[in-house]
Write an enzyme that holds these catalytic residues in place. Structure first.
Site, PDB file in Angstrom:
ATOM      1  N   ASP A   1       0.652  -1.701   0.937  1.00 19.75           N
ATOM      2  CA  ASP A   1       0.432   0.030  -0.005  1.00 19.75           C
ATOM      3  C   ASP A   1       1.284   1.134   0.308  1.00 19.75           C
ATOM      4  OD1 ASP A   1      -2.851   0.970   0.357  1.00 19.75           O
ATOM      5  OD2 ASP A   1      -1.803   1.912   2.120  1.00 19.75           O
TER       6      ASP A   1
ATOM      7  N   GLU B   1       1.655  -0.230  -4.751  1.00 27.42           N
ATOM      8  CA  GLU B   1       1.004   0.767  -5.523  1.00 27.42           C
ATOM      9  C   GLU B   1       1.602   1.553  -5.606  1.00 27.42           C
ATOM     10  OE1 GLU B   1      -3.645   2.534  -3.956  1.00 27.42           O
ATOM     11  OE2 GLU B   1      -1.863   2.230  -2.018  1.00 27.42           O
TER      12      GLU B   1
END
Length: 745
Positions: free
Chosen positions: A385, A421
């Site tokens: 993330d 990401e």
């Protein structure tokens, strides 16, 4: 003028409060056992046999700058016993405590200066979770006692500078000593090559909570995901990996708890070694570890890899006004990025804080955690993330950063699947296409392009050509391959696939933020009506659009990622930010499998994935060259206009809603496992996003003499049934908003 709060804090005086509990460090406690010296490694709590064959647990905690560390042990009734750790080696406090067995709950109290102006926030009144705790018992609530500062101080501008002396132990979870007794010799990792992968993003609870084939007591748990009924769906679908939304122990934010909501997605980690206890059916005093491992084994046995979505960029402690749960009280300055005004946190994540990955102890925490999940918990990879936040050096994103360098040389981590990401919210944080080899990336350029194409919002088809063929404009450098692009149309964050074709705007009122949360850049089209409708023509068009989007995704070069439930027509009622919706809005509705409107979508998805697995030309390991490799002029990739002619430079820039893509199966680079050339069928995909039918002339020699229809998304029963053969050099009619997949015969 200096406020009274500031004067008191600078003087080191406690907050003046009525009913303030006695400091737990000064207060009376049960008689403490004696700690033997133990060892500084490994960090965390490790049960073992000590000197003279005595069973016990070695505790080791890095706490740079701390003045003292007390280990706090809790019995079954919650009574606390404190053990001072007197051994200090390279800023690691450690000791072996005889008689501490698996299942024992524990935490730490760390003493040091309270000087928020320099970033020092030690407060021994706060019980702290061990960053290396491998199991956590209890759930985080956020009463005032768990804050290191006086949360309700009258002068809020200085509240974070006034130390709160109340004991937090009754209000926070505890770490649990876990016994390492698993043997993975019977486990067989699938080791699916990247190019052959199909990823399925799912939420452990949401996927299993309503599944009728899973026993009720197992729904919403790791055991539920390991149940044959859950595994059967994954196998039938044909996916090769599940990407689990965060399963590290996480906490719920205060603003959600005050609104009666919870953090459902889990992007608020507080324990990087512990499986989230709420997803365990077997218990929370260590049993969750074994249950997670059994889930991994069950998925591996079915040929399915396990990828974890991990959140190492920030923690649940938020900023200076957040709670003190773990790292903030162990060494705030050592773990977090602080601003020049050290009271404040550098926030590249939008969550209040950012882990300071440049610091060796933080980098060690992250890499130790990653290796633990691979070697001891059996997982096969990670999706990071806001990975750009991890790649920052002192300030800027740096692809030579310590984090990326350590991963590249680590003998364990460089062998697993790594997905970035590739962005954060800081300056220069958007890094799509910039991560080095070994890494794949979520490709939001793919998402946006495909969405725009099928709502007929692209000015031309140039961008679509790049996305369909592996995004060479982003990834054809430094030895990267087409599978560096993780292609997706939807993800957990945003509209579901069904909502993407049913809503023009977001409908997030249930989140309690006045519909201000969630993106407004949805690139969606509601097909003529907002939300659910009884208009059958609109409903049929939406189902066609879903078929178009799924077919496009699964025919594109790169690694496709599906979101759990999209193959069933799952809806969230237009909520594009359901992070706090822990209920039927977010859980999969399995009754859709029996709905005649939606079952065909599942069947089509299964067929498309099977087609992808069967044909290597659809999952290439190298980029297309676009050049002829034989005397007949046949190229590995060719593009066609609706006239049946090859695309010219002018055609790429002209307004168009139709694109033909020819994939040659005889010019696939590489060899199979036995060293033989890889040869496959050739295919022609015709994508037409216009709102009216169009003519399309099927290319003739040297491309083909005929074409067999494999997929036609135009109707529920397909206007051209699979197996229909069409002659080359003939004009066909392609219905509005349709994908045709044709095999060369």
């Amino acid at each position: 003028m200096t406020s009274a709060a500031e004067q008191r804090a600078r003087a080191g005086e406690p907050a003046a409060q009525s009913g303030t509990a006695t400091s737990p460090v000064r207060g009376a406690r049960r008689a403490a056992p004696h700690a033997w010296p133990g060892t500084p490694t490994p960090l965390g709590a490790r049960f073992r046999t000590g000197p003279d064959g005595v069973a016990g647990t070695n505790f080791a905690l890095w706490a740079g700058g701390a003045e003292a560390v007390r280990l706090c042990l809790f019995d079954e009734r919650g009574r606390e016993t404190q053990v001072r750790l007197t051994e200090l080696t390279h800023e690691i406090w450690h000791g072996f405590v005889p008689g501490v067995l698996p299942g024992r709950r524990y935490g730490y109290r760390v003493e040091g200066r309270w000087d928020p102006w320099t970033g020092a926030r030690w407060n021994p009144a706060k019980l702290l979770l061990d960053p290396y705790a491998r199991a956590v018992d209890g759930e985080f609530a956020l009463p005032p006692e768990v804050y290191g500062h006086v949360r309700d101080w009258p002068e809020q501008a200085y509240a974070d500078t006034v130390r709160d002396e109340r004991d937090s132990a009754p209000f926070v979870p505890k770490g649990v000593v876990v016994h390492d007794d698993d043997d993975w010799s019977d486990d067989r990792r699938p080791k699916t090559p990247w190019a052959d992968s199909v990823i399925y993003e799912l939420h452990v609870k949401g996927f299993t909570k309503l599944h009728p084939g899973i026993p009720e007591e197992l729904r919403g748990t790791y055991a539920g995901l390991a149940h044959p009924a859950a595994v059967e769906h994954l196998v039938k679908l044909g996916v090769t990996a599940v990407e689990l939304l965060p399963v590290h122990q996480f906490a719920h934010e205060d603003h959600l708890l005050r609104r009666g909501l919870r953090n459902y997605w889990g992007y608020n980690s507080i324990g990087y070694f512990a499986p989230h206890a709420a997803y365990a059916a077997s218990g929370t005093t260590g049993q969750q570890v074994g249950e997670f491992k059994r889930m991994v084994r069950a998925l591996h046995a079915a040929g399915i890899e396990v990828i974890l979505d991990v959140v190492y960029n920030h923690t649940a402690e938020a900023g200076e006004l957040g709670p003190t749960l773990s790292l903030k009280g162990i060494d705030n300055r050592g773990y977090y990025r602080l601003q020049p005004d050290a009271r404040r946190y550098a926030d590249y994540t939008g969550c209040g804080n950012t882990l300071h990955v440049v610091q060796p102890q933080v980098l060690r925490l992250i890499t130790d955690s990653l290796r633990y999940w691979v070697t001891e918990m059996g997982v096969d990879g990670f999706r990071f993330d806001l990975a750009a936040a991890l790649a920052r050096s002192m300030h800027d994103v740096d692809m030579l950063s310590p984090f990326l360098a350590v991963i590249a040389q680590d003998p364990v981590l460089r062998r697993v699947k790594l997905i970035a990401e590739p962005w954060d919210i800081g300056s220069g944080g958007y890094q799509v296409g910039a991560f080095p080899p070994l890494w794949t990336e979520w490709n939001d350029r793919y998402r946006d392009t495909v969405r725009d194409f099928w709502r007929h919002a692209l000015p031309d088809v140039r961008e679509m050509g790049y996305r369909l063929s592996g995004s060479s404009d982003l990834y054809a450098w430094g030895g990267r391959r087409p599978y560096a692009s993780v292609n997706f149309v939807t993800a957990h964050d945003g509209f579901t696939l069904r909502d993407l074709v049913s809503y023009h705007g977001k409908h997030n009122e249930a989140n309690g933020e006045g519909n201000r949360d969630g993106t407004d850049d949805n690139r969606s089209w509601n097909c003529g009506a907002e939300g659910e409708t009884d208009d059958e023509s609109v409903r049929a068009l939406r189902r066609r659009q879903l078929r178009n989007l799924l077919t496009t995704l699964l025919l594109s070069t790169g690694v496709p990622m599906l979101v759990a439930g999209d193959e069933l027509g799952r809806t969230q009622g237009g909520n594009n930010n359901a992070y706090c919706q822990d209920g039927e809005l977010s859980w999969l509705d399995w009754s859709l499998l029996d709905d005649p409107d939606w079952r065909p979508l599942f069947d089509l998805t299964c067929r498309l994935i099977a087609l992808r697995h069967a044909h290597p030309v659809l999952r290439r390991r190298a980029f297309f060259s676009g050049r002829a490799h034989s005397a007949d002029g046949l190229r590995d990739l060719a593009w066609f206009t609706a006239r049946g002619t090859e695309m010219t430079e002018r055609d790429w820039y002209a307004p168009a809603a139709t694109l033909g893509m020819y994939l040659s199966g005889r010019d696939i680079p590489g060899r199979d496992e036995r060293g033989a050339a890889v040869v496959d069928d050739s295919f022609l995909a015709v994508l037409h996003a216009g709102h009216e039918p169009t003519g399309f002339t099927l290319p003739g020699a040297p491309w083909a003499t005929g074409y067999e229809v494999l997929v036609d998304t135009s109707g529920e029963e397909q206007l051209r049934a699979p197996g229909t053969v069409l002659d080359a050099d003939t004009a066909i009619t392609v219905p509005a908003r349709t994908v045709l997949l044709l095999r060369v015969v």
